[in-house]
Design a protein around this motif. Structure first.
Motif, PDB file in Angstrom:
ATOM      1  N   VAL A  35      52.050  37.126  16.405  1.00  0.00           N
ATOM      2  CA  VAL A  35      50.832  36.954  16.889  1.00  0.00           C
ATOM      3  C   VAL A  35      50.173  37.990  15.640  1.00  0.00           C
ATOM      4  CG1 VAL A  35      49.051  38.707  17.561  1.00  0.00           C
ATOM      5  CG2 VAL A  35      50.908  37.926  19.245  1.00  0.00           C
ATOM      6  N   ALA A  36      49.097  37.142  14.631  1.00  0.00           N
ATOM      7  CA  ALA A  36      48.820  38.023  13.439  1.00  0.00           C
ATOM      8  C   ALA A  36      46.668  37.871  13.674  1.00  0.00           C
ATOM      9  CB  ALA A  36      48.453  36.593  12.501  1.00  0.00           C
ATOM     10  N   ASN A  61      37.657  33.582   8.393  1.00  0.00           N
ATOM     11  CA  ASN A  61      38.291  31.763   8.578  1.00  0.00           C
ATOM     12  C   ASN A  61      39.411  32.103   9.620  1.00  0.00           C
ATOM     13  OD1 ASN A  61      36.395  30.292   6.877  1.00  0.00           O
ATOM     14  ND2 ASN A  61      37.164  30.796   5.341  1.00  0.00           N
ATOM     15  N   GLY A  62      40.545  33.259   9.131  1.00  0.00           N
ATOM     16  CA  GLY A  62      41.441  33.710  10.551  1.00  0.00           C
ATOM     17  C   GLY A  62      42.718  34.596   9.691  1.00  0.00           C
ATOM     18  N   PRO A  63      43.260  34.410  10.212  1.00  0.00           N
ATOM     19  CA  PRO A  63      45.201  34.629   9.507  1.00  0.00           C
ATOM     20  C   PRO A  63      45.631  33.746   8.428  1.00  0.00           C
ATOM     21  CG  PRO A  63      45.220  34.620  11.585  1.00  0.00           C
ATOM     22  CD  PRO A  63      43.954  33.911  11.146  1.00  0.00           C
ATOM     23  N   LEU A  83      57.579  39.318   6.869  1.00  0.00           N
ATOM     24  CA  LEU A  83      56.606  38.363   7.068  1.00  0.00           C
ATOM     25  C   LEU A  83      55.112  39.271   6.638  1.00  0.00           C
ATOM     26  CD1 LEU A  83      57.168  37.401  10.391  1.00  0.00           C
ATOM     27  CD2 LEU A  83      58.038  36.044   8.799  1.00  0.00           C
ATOM     28  N   SER A  84      54.407  38.597   5.956  1.00  0.00           N
ATOM     29  CA  SER A  84      53.193  39.102   5.372  1.00  0.00           C
ATOM     30  C   SER A  84      51.943  38.361   5.778  1.00  0.00           C
ATOM     31  CB  SER A  84      53.592  38.709   3.994  1.00  0.00           C
ATOM     32  OG  SER A  84      54.840  39.360   3.214  1.00  0.00           O
ATOM     33  N   ALA A  85      51.316  39.290   6.703  1.00  0.00           N
ATOM     34  CA  ALA A  85      49.714  38.467   7.243  1.00  0.00           C
ATOM     35  C   ALA A  85      48.951  38.329   5.953  1.00  0.00           C
ATOM     36  CB  ALA A  85      49.993  39.145   8.925  1.00  0.00           C
ATOM     37  N   SER A  86      47.819  37.627   5.708  1.00  0.00           N
ATOM     38  CA  SER A  86      46.648  38.102   5.994  1.00  0.00           C
ATOM     39  C   SER A  86      45.432  37.957   6.410  1.00  0.00           C
ATOM     40  CB  SER A  86      46.553  38.111   3.720  1.00  0.00           C
ATOM     41  OG  SER A  86      46.694  36.757   3.736  1.00  0.00           O
ATOM     42  N   LEU A 146      40.392  40.512  16.570  1.00  0.00           N
ATOM     43  CA  LEU A 146      41.043  39.052  17.162  1.00  0.00           C
ATOM     44  C   LEU A 146      42.536  39.363  16.936  1.00  0.00           C
ATOM     45  CD1 LEU A 146      37.838  36.650  16.491  1.00  0.00           C
ATOM     46  CD2 LEU A 146      38.419  38.410  18.581  1.00  0.00           C
ATOM     47  N   GLY A 147      43.414  38.096  17.872  1.00  0.00           N
ATOM     48  CA  GLY A 147      44.123  37.969  17.439  1.00  0.00           C
ATOM     49  C   GLY A 147      44.799  36.025  17.424  1.00  0.00           C
ATOM     50  N   ARG A 148      45.759  35.601  16.753  1.00  0.00           N
ATOM     51  CA  ARG A 148      45.417  34.554  16.251  1.00  0.00           C
ATOM     52  C   ARG A 148      47.874  34.174  16.654  1.00  0.00           C
ATOM     53  NH1 ARG A 148      42.486  30.425  13.119  1.00  0.00           N
ATOM     54  NH2 ARG A 148      40.639  30.889  14.616  1.00  0.00           N
ATOM     55  N   LYS A 149      48.031  33.010  17.074  1.00  0.00           N
ATOM     56  CA  LYS A 149      48.816  32.973  17.035  1.00  0.00           C
ATOM     57  C   LYS A 149      50.123  32.000  15.862  1.00  0.00           C
ATOM     58  CE  LYS A 149      50.233  34.042  21.872  1.00  0.00           C
ATOM     59  NZ  LYS A 149      51.799  33.744  23.426  1.00  0.00           N
ATOM     60  N   VAL A 150      50.665  32.280  14.849  1.00  0.00           N
ATOM     61  CA  VAL A 150      50.817  31.437  14.361  1.00  0.00           C
ATOM     62  C   VAL A 150      52.689  31.501  14.366  1.00  0.00           C
ATOM     63  CG1 VAL A 150      50.322  31.708  11.807  1.00  0.00           C
ATOM     64  CG2 VAL A 150      48.619  32.735  12.686  1.00  0.00           C
TER      65      VAL A 150
END
Length: 307
Positions: free
Chosen positions: A228-229, A236-238, A251-254, A268-272
């Motif tokens: 979950v990012a 435009n999302g993660p 893992l590096s999220a942006s 907000l959370g989005r599954k990646v």
């Protein structure tokens, strides 16, 4: 990195395309750098300072006391609560929202300890959670709508995915009205997290490096992980990148891009889904931003299972 260390690192970039968690691999060529510490192979277009942070996180954990403690502990990487497989639609909604009623007696205080046993070998003695506390952690809402009715409980066992592979752990088996099979909830809590050997990244904008919301799934073959990012309402999302090392996957999220318009302050959370060059195995999944292991989460239903 220490001069004695030689490591090949694969960097895979996965961009989130939908809330359902679809991801695609992206790359912009290969960069090869050679230094006193050996060769580093870098695939993708990760900014150099973010790649450096990920490498420093991997090196800090490599052969550290924290890593040794991690490999001896019990850290769930999958669901610690398992409902009956034949839950009806309304009852599934009740389960997901945490709407329960207790219509029976729960067992008295259990033995003080139980044992987690791993399929790969080894075991660990852990304190048992009181059945009342386990029930209260499950019954976490009182919202309108359908409710699941618990009529009793007994001590049993369940299999949980962990950082050391599948483990059989003590579990409270809650009897549900109308169902022949119980709802299982692990009766042991995760081990205490070791103190991380590296401090969190500070003063870095989230469009460059952001903390992850948690781990959602590891594929059966270990070749991909879903996390979950988090992101805001006006971007435009993660995106999530994976730096693979011998003993860890960092893992590096942006956050990608920006949108015009009125922005709300909600997170907000989005599954990646990130595809890896080789199976995760027993490698640690680490967050480049926090410098800590990525906790399993049943997002959006609950918060991370350990932190």
């Amino acid at each position: 990195m220490p001069a004695s260390t030689m490591r090949t690192v694969n960097l895979v970039v996965a961009l989130a395309l939908s809330v359902s968690g679809a991801g695609v691999l992206a790359g912009c060529g290969t960069e090869k750098a050679t230094g006193n510490d050996g060769e580093v192979h870098r695939t993708g277009s990760l900014p150099a300072h973010v790649a450096d942070r990920a490498l420093r996180v991997a090196d800090a954990w490599d052969d550290s006391e924290a890593a040794a403690m991690w490999r001896k502990g019990y850290y769930p990487m999958g669901e610690v609560i398992q409902p009956p497989q034949d839950l009806h639609h309304d009852d599934m909604h009740a389960y997901e929202t945490g709407n329960f009623d207790l219509a029976g007696d729960l067992p008295p205080a259990p033995p003080k300890v139980g044992r987690a046993t791993w399929e790969s070998g080894g075991s660990l003695t852990l304190p048992l959670v009181d059945p009342q506390k386990a029930y209260q952690a499950t019954d976490r809402a009182s919202s309108p709508g359908p409710r699941l009715v618990v009529t009793g409980a007994k001590l049993g066992a369940m299999t949980v995915a962990t950082s050391r592979g599948p483990a059989t752990v003590p579990a409270w088996l809650f009897t549900l009205q109308g169902y022949a099979t119980p709802l299982r909830r692990a009766a042991v809590n995760p081990s205490k997290l070791p103190h991380p050997p590296i401090e969190p990244a500070r003063g870095v904008p989230t469009d460059v490096l952001a903390p992850l919301g948690g781990l959602s799934k590891v594929a059966a073959d270990g070749r991909s992980v879903t996390v979950v990012a988090t992101h805001g309402s006006c971007d435009n999302g993660p995106a999530v990148e994976a730096l693979e090392a011998g003993d860890s996957v960092v893992l590096s999220a942006s956050v990608v891009g920006s949108k015009d318009g009125i922005c709300t302050s909600e997170m907000l959370g989005r599954k990646v889904t990130i595809h890896l060059k080789r199976p995760v195995g027993e490698r640690m999944l680490l967050d480049a931003s926090t410098g800590r292991p990525v906790p399993y989460t049943e997002w959006p239903r609950t918060s991370p299972s350990w932190s």
